[in-house]
Design an enzyme around this catalytic site. Structure first.
Site, PDB file in Angstrom:
ATOM      1  N   ASN A 122       0.881  -1.255   0.028  1.00 53.80           N
ATOM      2  CA  ASN A 122      -0.034   0.009   0.083  1.00 53.80           C
ATOM      3  C   ASN A 122       0.760   1.277  -0.113  1.00 53.80           C
ATOM      4  OD1 ASN A 122      -1.642   1.974   0.263  1.00 53.80           O
ATOM      5  ND2 ASN A 122      -2.245   1.348   2.597  1.00 53.80           N
ATOM      6  N   TRP A 123       0.962   1.890  -1.267  1.00 50.48           N
ATOM      7  CA  TRP A 123       1.722   2.892  -1.314  1.00 50.48           C
ATOM      8  C   TRP A 123       1.266   4.310  -0.871  1.00 50.48           C
ATOM      9  CZ3 TRP A 123       4.563   2.026  -6.878  1.00 50.48           C
ATOM     10  CH2 TRP A 123       5.496   0.813  -6.618  1.00 50.48           C
ATOM     11  N   LYS A 124       0.120   4.122  -0.365  1.00 52.41           N
ATOM     12  CA  LYS A 124      -0.534   5.523   0.093  1.00 52.41           C
ATOM     13  C   LYS A 124      -0.301   6.841  -0.802  1.00 52.41           C
ATOM     14  CE  LYS A 124      -0.268   3.377   4.538  1.00 52.41           C
ATOM     15  NZ  LYS A 124      -0.146   3.636   6.123  1.00 52.41           N
ATOM     16  N   HIS A 183      -9.628   1.306   4.226  1.00 53.31           N
ATOM     17  CA  HIS A 183      -8.355   1.689   4.993  1.00 53.31           C
ATOM     18  C   HIS A 183      -8.698   2.525   6.199  1.00 53.31           C
ATOM     19  CE1 HIS A 183      -4.490   2.866   5.994  1.00 53.31           C
ATOM     20  NE2 HIS A 183      -3.968   1.635   5.457  1.00 53.31           N
ATOM     21  N   GLU A 233      -7.048   5.172   7.314  1.00 53.35           N
ATOM     22  CA  GLU A 233      -6.697   6.426   6.909  1.00 53.35           C
ATOM     23  C   GLU A 233      -7.954   7.090   6.292  1.00 53.35           C
ATOM     24  OE1 GLU A 233      -2.883   5.822   5.117  1.00 53.35           O
ATOM     25  OE2 GLU A 233      -2.007   5.106   6.969  1.00 53.35           O
ATOM     26  N   GLU A 250      -5.734  -5.043  10.238  1.00 56.32           N
ATOM     27  CA  GLU A 250      -4.894  -3.782  10.707  1.00 56.32           C
ATOM     28  C   GLU A 250      -5.210  -2.901  11.943  1.00 56.32           C
ATOM     29  OE1 GLU A 250      -2.705  -2.532   6.771  1.00 56.32           O
ATOM     30  OE2 GLU A 250      -4.314  -1.179   6.824  1.00 56.32           O
ATOM     31  N   GLY A 297       1.914   2.544  10.974  1.00 58.35           N
ATOM     32  CA  GLY A 297       2.799   3.935  10.541  1.00 58.35           C
ATOM     33  C   GLY A 297       3.371   4.231  11.728  1.00 58.35           C
ATOM     34  N   SER A 344       2.847  -1.954  10.578  1.00 61.49           N
ATOM     35  CA  SER A 344       4.328  -1.789  10.779  1.00 61.49           C
ATOM     36  C   SER A 344       5.061  -3.004  10.330  1.00 61.49           C
ATOM     37  CB  SER A 344       4.589  -1.317  12.133  1.00 61.49           C
ATOM     38  OG  SER A 344       3.961  -0.122  12.469  1.00 61.49           O
ATOM     39  N   GLY A 393       2.592  -0.763   4.312  1.00 64.16           N
ATOM     40  CA  GLY A 393       2.871   0.252   3.915  1.00 64.16           C
ATOM     41  C   GLY A 393       4.131   0.999   3.933  1.00 64.16           C
ATOM     42  N   GLY A 394       4.821   1.423   4.996  1.00 62.13           N
ATOM     43  CA  GLY A 394       5.952   2.136   4.742  1.00 62.13           C
ATOM     44  C   GLY A 394       7.159   1.270   4.321  1.00 62.13           C
TER      45      GLY A 394
HETATM   46  P1  PGA Z   1       2.388   0.446   7.899  1.00 59.66           P
HETATM   47  O1  PGA Z   1       0.991   0.708   6.982  1.00 59.66           O
HETATM   48  O2  PGA Z   1       3.284  -0.704   7.237  1.00 59.66           O
HETATM   49  O3  PGA Z   1       3.286   1.699   7.370  1.00 59.66           O
HETATM   50  O4  PGA Z   1       2.214   0.425   9.396  1.00 59.66           O
HETATM   51  C1  PGA Z   1       0.356  -0.580   6.663  1.00 59.66           C
HETATM   52  C2  PGA Z   1      -1.030   0.018   6.019  1.00 59.66           C
HETATM   53  O5  PGA Z   1      -1.371   1.263   6.247  1.00 59.66           O
HETATM   54  O6  PGA Z   1      -1.780  -0.412   5.272  1.00 59.66           O
END
Ligand code: PGA
Length: 226
Positions: free
Chosen positions: A6-8, A84, A86, A150, A156, A186, A207-208
């Site tokens: 997930n590159w956001k 998601h 966010e 999640e 994050g 994470s 994500g990150g």
């Molecule tokens: P993260 O994000 O790996 O940076 O914690 C995961 C996500 O939001 O899908």
């Protein structure tokens, strides 16, 4: 095993192409990349499996700023993330709109990664199972729908769920519905193997650590069945 990146709101077209030119998915793992809307076309051209990060529930209409399931299909996109945290936290996404997005995407032939998970406050109040029951309960049952567990407090933040916490939540979700469950929050090269070795974990939503080719490749390798 399914490992999704997930590159956001990172990586435009140029960086998307650069990443995908250098990234060689290891054999034996299904890999999905979820770039931003403007990078989808460039990503699809590389022949990889590409998902969007969100999708609307109507195929067209007066919905400024939204993208429809048919538009994604036309582009060659294979699926979408929905719900998601966010989106829920910053853009008013609810269980109901998440379910509508999932249903429309599935009806258009897309795959869906539907995100669920409790906040830190909800976990501390002992509400994790209630939250998951509610969030999972509204989702359609479909063989192209995968759930990503999640926990919001782990996204994050560098605080990942322990493999035991992850197993407990995944087993609970699987007691509600027969579905593949990815873990997200994470996930890093150094914790991926322990998380992915849990019998209830069918993959990860990253994500990150998915933004860097080497770290994402290491996570994908950790998913190869031994
Ligand atoms: P993260 O994000 O790996 O940076 O914690 C995961 C996500 O939001 O899908």
């Amino acid at each position: 095993m399914l490992i999704a990146a997930n590159w956001k709101m990172y990586k435009g077209r140029r960086e998307t192409r650069e990443f995908l030119e250098h990234f060689e998915p290891p054999a034996g793992v299904d890999v999905v990349i979820c770039p931003s809307f403007t990078s989808l076309a460039a990503a699809v051209e590389t022949g990889r499996t590409i998902y969007a990060q969100n999708v609307h529930w109507e195929n067209q209409g007066a919905y400024t700023g939204e993208v429809s399931p048919e538009m994604l299909v036309e582009l060659g996109v294979a699926g979408s993330i929905v719900g998601h945290s966010e989106r829920r936290q910053y853009f008013g996404e609810t269980d109901e709109t998440t379910a509508k997005r999932a249903e429309a995407a599935l009806a258009a032939g897309l795959g869906v990664i539907a995100c669920v998970g409790e906040t830190e406050e909800q976990r501390e109040a002992g509400e994790m199972e209630d939250v998951l029951r509610r969030q999972v309960g509204v989702l359609p049952r479909h063989d192209r729908l995968v759930i990503a567990y999640e926990p919001v407090w782990a996204i994050g933040t560098g605080k990942n769920a322990t493999p035991e916490m992850c197993h407990h939540a995944h087993s609970f979700i699987k007691s509600l519905t027969d579905v593949q469950v990815l873990y997200g929050g994470s996930v890093k090269p150094d914790n991926a193997a322990a998380l992915l070795s849990q019998s209830s974990v069918d993959g990860a939503l990253v994500g990150g650590a998915s933004l860097d080719v080497d770290s994402f490749t290491a996570i994908c390798r950790a998913a190869i069945p031994s």
